[in-house]
Design an enzyme around this catalytic site. Structure first.
Site, PDB file in Angstrom:
ATOM      1  N   ASP A  11      26.137  17.952 -42.243  1.00  0.00           N
ATOM      2  CA  ASP A  11      27.214  17.345 -41.439  1.00  0.00           C
ATOM      3  C   ASP A  11      26.731  17.219 -40.003  1.00  0.00           C
ATOM      4  O   ASP A  11      27.429  17.566 -39.069  1.00  0.00           O
ATOM      5  CB  ASP A  11      28.497  18.174 -41.519  1.00  0.00           C
ATOM      6  CG  ASP A  11      28.342  19.574 -40.946  1.00  0.00           C
ATOM      7  OD1 ASP A  11      27.199  20.083 -40.897  1.00  0.00           O
ATOM      8  OD2 ASP A  11      29.351  20.182 -40.530  1.00  0.00           O
ATOM      9  N   ASP A 251      22.279  26.715 -38.569  1.00  0.00           N
ATOM     10  CA  ASP A 251      21.689  26.076 -39.751  1.00  0.00           C
ATOM     11  C   ASP A 251      20.194  26.335 -39.881  1.00  0.00           C
ATOM     12  O   ASP A 251      19.642  26.260 -40.981  1.00  0.00           O
ATOM     13  CB  ASP A 251      21.949  24.570 -39.721  1.00  0.00           C
ATOM     14  CG  ASP A 251      23.414  24.238 -39.925  1.00  0.00           C
ATOM     15  OD1 ASP A 251      24.099  24.997 -40.636  1.00  0.00           O
ATOM     16  OD2 ASP A 251      23.873  23.220 -39.373  1.00  0.00           O
TER      17      ASP A 251
END
Length: 332
Positions: A11, A251
């Site tokens: 995302d 991430d």
């Protein structure tokens, strides 16, 4: 050594960009494609952000696919303001804001995910950096998909009941709890989870961050720009209150584990389940270390990492495009 095949589901916000850059330069790693999902921003913005990252790194040959634009059950409140409304700090200008549409693959991300894994059965590690909607949809279309994966790496969830989106919930899981539940119940492949608390407890220093974005490369200059508004050592954040000050590229931890398993030095192996009920706990991941649930499938929940190795991977990730320094030196 055999080549490692990766597919990234993202995302794309600022930390996703850092993780993608890490994969692009990892030795022995081939990135088959990037699938996009809503999350940090709309799915359209995510696609544009991924293409921006690939362009900066001179890797536009990697295919990008647009996927889920909302959750399985309910529509989330967008835009999200973690990293600005566009996901990359609201600092980038685009003279052709719709040009990305011609660069995105026509195939839907979920179909592409199934295809790429099926064409390379047993070889692909899937790295999931956002809400797990694309993965949940994929297993509904092909229930055999998890068996075809080599491994699944997820950034998301909790191991201590501390959250950043809600009191008890981490952003990616809270954005689509039903999808997180489906994935952790039905993806029975080897699964490795970098929870929010894990990333926060293995933070790097702000001095390292300053050195990271001060490198004289296009990727580092790009990263310095997109982090200029939202990465601040003096900001009072929930993370800082709970875990102390420091630089955390969320991430990047999951990506580092996928690239080099030795980055993770400790983990807990146990069943997990995502809570779907409750005013406070919806979206929280619970660790079943006493095996109360009777689940057979266990996942590896990371608890500690080699921060020096992580720092090296991050630093190398911003040395892009490859050869940029050499060409600059040659011109001088």
């Amino acid at each position: 050594m055999a080549e490692k095949l990766l597919v990234i589901d993202t995302d794309c916000g600022v930390d996703d960009a850092q993780a993608i850059m890490m994969a692009l330069v990892a030795p022995g790693v081939r990135l088959l494609g990037i699938t996009c999902c809503f999350g940090n921003t709309s799915a359209d913005n995510v696609c544009r952000n991924v293409l921006r990252v690939l362009s900066v790194c001179d890797r536009t040959e990697i295919p990008v696919f647009r996927g889920a634009m909302s959750t399985l059950v309910a529509t989330p409140n967008l835009p999200i303001s973690h990293f600005g409304t566009d996901g990359l700090g609201d600092v980038l200008e685009d003279s052709q804001p719709d040009a990305w549409r011609t660069q995105i693959q026509g195939e839907h991300a979920v179909n592409a995910l199934i295809r790429m894994v099926s064409e390379n059965e047993g070889q692909v590690s899937l790295v999931a950096l956002g809400p797990l909607t694309n993965l949940a949809l994929a297993v509904r279309l092909d229930e055999e998909l998890p068996k075809k994966l080599k491994a699944l790496y997820i950034m998301g969830g909790n191991m201590e009941g501390k959250g950043n989106r809600t009191i008890c919930g981490e952003f990616n899981f809270v954005m689509d709890p039903e999808s997180a539940y489906i994935v952790l119940e039905e993806y029975l492949c080897p699964t490795y989870i970098a929870s929010w608390e894990f990333t926060c407890r293995n933070k790097l220093s702000w001095d390292f961050f300053d050195a990271l974005v001060s490198q004289d490369t296009p990727a580092a200059r790009f990263m310095k720009k997109i982090t200029s508004k939202y990465y601040c050592r003096d900001a009072v954040t929930r993370r800082g209150v709970l875990f102390g000050q420091g630089f955390v590229s969320y991430d990047a931890y999951a990506m580092a584990a996928a690239i080099d398993c030795s980055v993770v030095t400790e983990s807990v192996l146990c069943p997990v389940r995502v809570e779907l009920q409750g005013a406070l706990c919806r979206g929280m991941m619970a660790l079943d270390q006493t095996h109360t649930l009777g689940k057979q499938h266990c996942v590896a929940v990371m608890t500690a990492c080699d921060t020096e190795k992580l720092a090296t991977l991050l630093m190398t990730a911003l040395d892009q495009p490859r050869g940029a320094r050499d060409s600059q030196t040659a011109r001088l």
